[in-house]
Design a protein around this motif. Structure first.
Motif, short mmCIF file in Angstrom:
data_model
loop_
_atom_site.label_atom_id
_atom_site.label_comp_id
_atom_site.label_asym_id
_atom_site.label_seq_id
_atom_site.Cartn_x
_atom_site.Cartn_y
_atom_site.Cartn_z
N CYS A 14 0.84 -1.10 0.01
CA CYS A 14 -0.19 0.08 0.20
C CYS A 14 0.77 1.06 -0.13
CB CYS A 14 -0.98 0.11 1.23
SG CYS A 14 -2.11 -1.24 1.31
N LYS A 15 0.47 2.37 -0.69
CA LYS A 15 1.19 3.60 -0.70
C LYS A 15 0.11 4.64 -0.71
CE LYS A 15 4.32 6.86 -0.83
NZ LYS A 15 5.16 6.98 0.52
N HIS A 16 0.09 5.08 0.44
CA HIS A 16 -1.14 6.29 0.63
C HIS A 16 -0.35 7.66 0.58
CE1 HIS A 16 -3.71 3.06 2.94
NE2 HIS A 16 -3.59 2.73 1.28
N GLY A 20 -3.88 9.37 3.57
CA GLY A 20 -4.74 8.24 3.24
C GLY A 20 -5.67 8.52 2.37
N LYS A 23 -5.13 6.68 -2.37
CA LYS A 23 -4.52 5.37 -2.31
C LYS A 23 -3.94 5.04 -3.61
CE LYS A 23 -7.63 4.06 1.53
NZ LYS A 23 -8.56 2.96 2.10
N ASP A 26 -3.21 -0.07 -3.18
CA ASP A 26 -4.16 -0.51 -2.28
C ASP A 26 -4.22 -2.00 -2.19
OD1 ASP A 26 -6.12 -0.15 -0.42
OD2 ASP A 26 -7.92 0.21 -1.90
N THR A 62 3.58 2.64 2.20
CA THR A 62 3.05 2.96 3.64
C THR A 62 2.92 1.47 4.56
OG1 THR A 62 1.55 4.46 2.51
CG2 THR A 62 0.72 3.75 4.54
N GLY A 230 -5.22 1.84 -8.24
CA GLY A 230 -3.96 1.20 -7.10
C GLY A 230 -4.34 -0.23 -6.91
#
Length: 258
Positions: A14-16, A20, A23, A26, A62, A230
């Protein structure tokens, strides 16, 4: 390593951004084996480049894991073969992953040869004569043997990108990551860069390529990954993805781009 040995395993990635609200990735799961040529396609904003940049931690995830050759490079420490706790040296792992960007990132004040030999001499402690010999051999391989003493400003976009590719190869990486390597080029220069990547694919180099060039993806990719919002929506061979897409999202995407 065997040809089908797992090189990179991504789990729950995940990379937010913006606390947040965005996303970019996800919950992505994917494995890359040695010798794979993985081509990542999808609409703009689908998370393709973020996924690529997370593989060598140019983007810090994340959450989730990126295991490269048995080591989770998202962690500060790992346990070695002898059971010892070792601090992770991310630069050491990045050296094994060559990265080629949309924009060539060549040093404008240095010749092509100097651009190519800088990292091997500084980082790998290669002697200058060996580095220059290796660089000239690689330049010859991509049809630029006569441009060793030229400066980036004297090169076309296609020539700059070919130099960027062989500069990455100077470090003898185990995997090459390409982030839309032809998107900044004039259309007539795209072919010469794709030809170099095609040759690398045929030589057995492990590669992950983000591209908008669907014809190239179909021809060179051994595995195609389609991303949207995502997430990885669908994966398969070029034939499965382009000739028999299953998900409505992929079917809609292909209708627009083919």
């Amino acid at each position: 390593m065997a040809s089908n040995a797992e090189l990179i395993k991504v789990t729950g990635l995940c990379k937010h951004f913006y606390n947040g609200d965005l996303k970019a990735l996800d919950g992505v799961d994917y494995s890359i084996n040695k010798g794979d040529v993985v081509v990542v396609i999808g609409p703009s904003g689908s998370g393709k480049s973020t996924f690529l940049r997370c593989l060598n931690l140019l983007e810090v995830p994340t959450s989730g894991e990126v295991v490269f050759k048995g080591v989770d490079i998202t962690k500060k420490y790992y346990t070695d073969k002898n059971g010892n706790k070792v601090r992770l040296n991310i630069d050491e792992h990045r050296r094994k992953m060559g990265m080629v960007f949309q924009h060539f990132n060549l040093f404008p004040h240095m010749t092509v040869l100097a651009n190519m030999t800088l990292a091997p001499i500084k980082v790998k402690k290669m002697d200058k004569e060996t580095a220059e010999k290796k660089a000239r051999k690689l330049l010859e391989r991509v049809g630029l043997a006569d441009r060793a003493d030229a400066y980036p400003i004297q090169l076309s976009g296609g020539q700059k990108q070919r130099v960027a590719i062989v500069r990455a190869l100077m470090m003898e990486p185990e995997v090459m990551l390409f982030d839309e390597p032809t998107s900044a080029l004039d259309p007539e220069m795209v072919g010469e860069v794709l030809e170099v990547i095609r040759e690398l694919a045929q030589s057995g180099m492990t590669m992950v390529i983000v591209t908008h060039e669907m014809g190239f993806a179909k021809e060179v990719g051994k595995k195609i990954v389609f991303m949207a919002d995502g997430k990885i929506v669908e994966t398969g061979s070029p034939q499965e993805i382009f000739d028999n897409p299953k998900s409505p999202r992929l079917q809609d995407f292909l209708r627009k781009v083919l």
